[in-house]
Design an enzyme around this catalytic site. Structure first.
Site, short mmCIF file in Angstrom:
data_model
loop_
_atom_site.label_atom_id
_atom_site.label_comp_id
_atom_site.label_asym_id
_atom_site.label_seq_id
_atom_site.Cartn_x
_atom_site.Cartn_y
_atom_site.Cartn_z
N GLY A 11 66.64 54.60 45.21
CA GLY A 11 66.42 55.70 44.77
C GLY A 11 65.21 56.84 45.51
O GLY A 11 64.53 56.24 46.16
N ARG A 15 61.82 63.74 41.57
CA ARG A 15 60.65 64.18 40.67
C ARG A 15 59.25 63.84 41.08
O ARG A 15 58.33 64.47 40.56
CB ARG A 15 60.84 63.80 39.17
CG ARG A 15 62.03 64.57 38.45
CD ARG A 15 61.72 64.49 36.99
NE ARG A 15 62.25 63.31 36.14
CZ ARG A 15 61.41 62.57 35.37
NH1 ARG A 15 60.51 63.31 34.99
NH2 ARG A 15 61.69 61.34 34.80
N GLY A 104 62.22 48.46 41.67
CA GLY A 104 61.11 48.78 42.64
C GLY A 104 60.16 49.74 42.13
O GLY A 104 59.05 49.81 42.47
N ASP A 105 60.65 50.54 41.00
CA ASP A 105 59.68 51.61 40.55
C ASP A 105 58.93 51.10 39.16
O ASP A 105 58.52 51.86 38.42
CB ASP A 105 60.20 52.83 40.35
CG ASP A 105 61.66 52.85 39.42
OD1 ASP A 105 61.93 51.77 38.74
OD2 ASP A 105 62.33 53.77 39.23
N GLU A 154 75.05 53.08 28.03
CA GLU A 154 73.86 54.26 28.60
C GLU A 154 73.89 55.58 27.53
O GLU A 154 74.83 55.67 26.87
CB GLU A 154 74.69 54.81 30.09
CG GLU A 154 74.41 53.70 30.89
CD GLU A 154 72.94 53.22 30.95
OE1 GLU A 154 71.99 53.91 31.30
OE2 GLU A 154 72.81 51.99 30.90
C1 UD1 Z 1 68.91 52.43 34.16
C2 UD1 Z 1 69.80 51.56 32.99
C3 UD1 Z 1 69.49 51.99 31.75
C4 UD1 Z 1 67.77 51.53 31.46
C5 UD1 Z 1 66.99 52.32 32.76
C6 UD1 Z 1 65.61 51.80 32.24
C7 UD1 Z 1 71.94 51.32 34.19
C8 UD1 Z 1 73.15 52.15 34.46
N1 UD1 Z 1 71.03 52.22 33.25
O1 UD1 Z 1 68.96 53.91 33.86
O2 UD1 Z 1 69.99 51.17 30.86
O3 UD1 Z 1 67.40 51.82 30.09
O4 UD1 Z 1 67.40 52.08 33.77
O5 UD1 Z 1 64.75 52.35 33.11
O6 UD1 Z 1 71.55 50.59 35.01
N2 UD1 Z 1 68.83 52.51 42.07
C9 UD1 Z 1 69.24 52.37 43.26
N3 UD1 Z 1 70.52 52.61 43.50
C10 UD1 Z 1 71.30 53.32 42.82
C11 UD1 Z 1 70.99 53.65 41.60
C12 UD1 Z 1 69.50 53.15 41.22
O7 UD1 Z 1 68.53 51.56 44.09
O8 UD1 Z 1 72.23 53.57 43.06
C13 UD1 Z 1 67.46 52.26 41.69
C14 UD1 Z 1 66.41 53.20 41.59
O9 UD1 Z 1 65.77 53.49 42.60
C15 UD1 Z 1 65.65 52.68 40.08
C16 UD1 Z 1 66.53 51.80 39.50
O10 UD1 Z 1 67.55 51.52 40.32
O11 UD1 Z 1 64.56 52.06 40.76
C17 UD1 Z 1 67.25 52.41 38.18
O12 UD1 Z 1 67.83 53.58 38.54
P1 UD1 Z 1 67.72 54.96 37.82
O13 UD1 Z 1 68.62 56.04 38.22
O14 UD1 Z 1 66.27 55.17 37.27
O15 UD1 Z 1 68.52 54.27 36.37
P2 UD1 Z 1 68.43 54.90 34.74
O16 UD1 Z 1 69.46 56.20 34.99
O17 UD1 Z 1 66.95 55.38 34.44
CA CA Z 2 64.91 55.38 35.55
#
Ligand code: UD1
Ligand code: CA
Length: 453
Positions: A11, A15, A104-105, A154
């Protein structure tokens, strides 16, 4: 059973308003990514795969700096967490055993929590880490039926009834390698975000008759970083925990809120740390040391009974033996100070070795750099370096030798010798008095002239 680690780090972190990828922002001196890797390392993973996308080059460099065996899988387009995990499939083609997915975050998952997940895994095919959210906001909701996890929905796709659930998805998931990729091959992106959700594998697993459950952890552990505000909150949470642990383990902090630890700082019991001390990475302090106010330490080792500061700076390679004293406005870099050595005031000791019981006078400097190369200074035991000595490296001073105050030492000083290297003093009788008279007369003339204008 062996475990393999997948860390999602593709990601952008929009923000953060930053040129660098989100997972490289630091908490307690280490990138968020490294915190996640350290948490996962507690399970001694057979293989670690970091899924990188935005800033992949920098992300993989940071991952490899921490663990040179880590594999990087590229996710060029961020199509969702499920797609991200699938990007690691090839890297794990030969893997057996389990796969643990971490973000990773999300830097604070505790080893105990991961162990509770591996424990639950014995009775289940898929284990998800959940938490009771004070404010469930936009987290995915865990739909439970007794101790079974039925599915994850979700926020965007949830009904009002589902949104009322407060048990939320942290994102951490544990499953066999075979199952996770088989389940993921069945997910689609027909949902409110148009993304491939990792979370969809739960419903698919249940439909296939597999068992799934959720293990709960404290919400603070799952704190994710999405903004600079979150980053500051994560730093504060880390420091609060580190201070608490230091106090519990027998370290005195006179003003805990003003001491800042790094992710890997070790401080032995009975050490006293005064206010406003900052630790960079890689510092170990043994028992019973005294770190006085406003000191900054990084890459340094301080032995038992040693005193540092106030206002001291220990840089990488500073090695202080027992009962060494490093005082105010002293900088030590890549230098060893043997037992009982003292550098008490206003000195720079770099690229040097100082022998036992040697005293370094105020204002002493090891002139270690010629503009191109660094050079070494060797000082023996029980020597006395006079105040304001310039030790022009490479140079050595033998055991029990002395340098005169103000010496500029360019040649080796044999043991037991006294080095005097400065212009001899010459007193001109009455010259000061004559000079004063002349200068005052000139000033008086100037004042009369300016009044006349
Ligand atoms: C995700 C979960 C949600 C959970 C939340 C907790 C899913 C669909 N949703 O939502 O149920 O409550 O985390 O924080 O899994 N990332 C990638 N590649 C991508 C998308 C994301 O590497 O294509 C990584 C991001 O960099 C991040 C993590 O995965 O570190 C989570 O992604 P993010 O988009 O923040 O997920 P949320 O929508 O918050
Ligand atoms: Ca998130």
């Amino acid at each position: 059973m062996s475990t393999n680690l997948i860390i999602l780090a593709a990601g952008k972190g929009t923000r953060m308003n930053s040129d660098s990828p989100k997972v490289l922002h630091k908490v307690a001196g280490a990138p968020l990514l490294v915190h996640a890797m350290r948490a996962g390392a507690s399970l001694e993973p057979a293989q670690t795969v970091v899924v990188a996308g935005h800033g992949a080059e920098a992300v993989s460099a940071a991952a490899r700096a921490y663990d040179e065996t880590a594999t990087i899988a590229l996710q060029t387009e961020q199509k969702g967490t499920g797609h991200a995990v699938l990007c690691a499939r090839e890297a794990l083609a030969k893997a057996s055993g389990d796969v643990l997915v971490l973000y990773g975050d999300t830097p604070f998952i505790r080893p105990e929590t991961l162990r509770a997940m591996t424990e639950a895994r014995k009775e289940n095919d898929v284990v998800v880490l959940g938490f009771e959210a004070a404010d469930p906001a936009r987290y995915g909701r865990l739909v439970m039926a007794g101790s079974q996890l039925e599915r994850i929905v979700e926020f965007k796709d949830a009904t009002d009834e589902e949104r009322a659930i407060t048990f939320c998805n942290s994102g951490v998931i544990l499953c066999s390698a075979d199952n996770i990729f088989a389940l993921l091959s069945q997910i689609t992106n027909t949902n409110a975000s148009g993304e491939y959700y990792l979370t969809d594998i739960i419903g698919i697993a249940r439909d296939a008759g597999l068992k799934a459950t959720a293990v709960a952890c404290d919400e603070r552990e799952t704190l994710g970083v999405n903004s600079r505000l979150d980053l500051a909150a994560a730093e504060a949470a880390f420091q609060a925990r580190a201070r608490h642990e230091a106090l519990e383990s027998g370290v005195t902090l006179t003003a805990p809120d003003t001491v800042f630890f790094a992710y890997d700082t070790y401080v032995g019991p009975d050490t006293i740390i005064e206010p406003h001390v900052v630790f960079g990475p890689n510092v170990t302090i043994e028992n019973g040391a005294h770190i006085r106010a406003f000191s900054h330490l990084e890459g340094a080792h301080v032995s038992r009974g040693a005193t540092v500061g106030p206002y001291a700076r220990l840089r990488p390679g500073a090695e202080l033996s027992e009962n060494v004293h490093v005082g105010n406005f002293v900088e030590i870099k890549n230098a060893t100070l043997a037992e009982g050595a003292k550098v008490n005031h206003l000195s720079y000791i770099g690229d040097a070795a100082v022998g036992a019981e040697t005293n370094i006078g105020a204002g002493t400097i090891t002139c270690n750099y010629d503009g191109v190369f660094k050079h070494h200074t060797e000082i023996g035991a029980r020597a006395f370096i006079g105040s304001n000595t310039m030790l022009v490296a490479p140079v050595s001073v033998g055991d029990e030798a002395m340098t005169a105050t103000g010496a500029v030492v360019t040649k080796d000083v044999p043991e037991g010798a006294m080095a005097i290297a400065r212009a001899p003093q010459d007193n001109k009788i009455n010259l000061a008095r004559k000079l004063f008279a002349k200068l005052r007369a000139r000033k008086a003339r100037q004042q009369t002239e300016s009044k006349g204008l």
